[in-house]
Write a protein that holds these residues in place. Structure first.
Motif, PDB file in Angstrom:
ATOM      1  N   THR A   2       0.838  -1.190   0.000  1.00 44.76           N
ATOM      2  CA  THR A   2       0.000   0.000   0.000  1.00 44.76           C
ATOM      3  C   THR A   2       0.879   1.250   0.000  1.00 44.76           C
ATOM      4  O   THR A   2       1.908   1.300   0.670  1.00 44.76           O
ATOM      5  N   ASP A   3       0.449   2.248  -0.737  1.00 40.60           N
ATOM      6  CA  ASP A   3       1.110   3.541  -0.726  1.00 40.60           C
ATOM      7  C   ASP A   3       1.102   4.061   0.709  1.00 40.60           C
ATOM      8  O   ASP A   3       0.033   4.156   1.332  1.00 40.60           O
ATOM      9  N   ASP A   5       1.190   6.885   1.822  1.00 43.78           N
ATOM     10  CA  ASP A   5       0.410   8.111   1.929  1.00 43.78           C
ATOM     11  C   ASP A   5      -1.072   7.912   1.612  1.00 43.78           C
ATOM     12  O   ASP A   5      -1.829   8.883   1.533  1.00 43.78           O
ATOM     13  N   ALA A   6      -1.493   6.660   1.425  1.00 41.53           N
ATOM     14  CA  ALA A   6      -2.902   6.379   1.138  1.00 41.53           C
ATOM     15  C   ALA A   6      -3.749   6.748   2.357  1.00 41.53           C
ATOM     16  O   ALA A   6      -3.379   6.459   3.494  1.00 41.53           O
TER      17      ALA A   6
END
Length: 125
Positions: A2-3, A5-6
Motif C-alpha cells: 500500500t502507498d 500516503d494512502a
C-alpha cells in the motif's frame, strides 16, 4: 504494498457504558501527530453507522499503530482505506477490531464517487 500516503479511516464505536473508554482513546488520538483528524463523538446513528461512533483519519503508514492503540481498549472499530469505492471501503476492504457492527450500506456512495475522500482529514459526518 500500500502507498504509505494512502488515506485511511477508523470508526471507533461505543455504547453508553463504553463512552469513557472511547473518550480516553479519542484524547490519545488528538495528541498523536500521526493522526490527521479526530472527529466529534457522535452519540447517535449517522450515515452507515447505526450506533455511536467517531472517526479518526490517518495515512497508511500509521495503520498498524492505530490498530495497536485501539485493540487493547476493547472497543469495536472499523478500519478501512479510502478508495473510489465507498461500499468496498466499508465491507471487503475493511478490517474489524472486535465484533462487527451491522452497517447500513444502502447510504454509501456508489463506486467511482466517494465523498469520504473529499472530506479526508477535514470534516466528520
Amino acid at each position: 504494498m500500500t502507498d504509505p500516503d494512502a488515506p485511511y479511516h477508523a470508526h471507533i464505536y461505543y455504547d453508553p457504558a463504553e463512552r469513557p473508554a472511547a473518550v480516553a482513546l479519542r484524547d490519545d488520538f488528538t495528541r498523536d501527530p500521526a493522526i490527521l483528524f479526530v472527529g466529534a463523538m457522535t452519540d447517535r446513528a449517522v450515515g452507515p453507522h447505526p450506533i455511536a461512533q467517531y472517526e479518526v483519519h490517518f495515512l497508511a503508514r500509521s495503520h498498524d499503530a492505530v490498530i495497536a492503540a485501539i485493540a487493547p481498549t476493547g472497543l469495536r472499530a472499523l478500519v478501512h482505506p479510502l478508495t473510489d469505492d465507498d461500499l468496498a471501503d466499508h465491507t471487503s476492504l475493511a478490517h474489524w477490531i472486535g465484533e462487527a457492527v451491522d452497517l447500513d450500506v444502502t447510504v454509501l456512495d456508489p463506486p467511482g464517487f466517494n465523498r469520504g475522500v473529499a472530506r479526508f482529514g477535514g470534516a466528520d459526518f
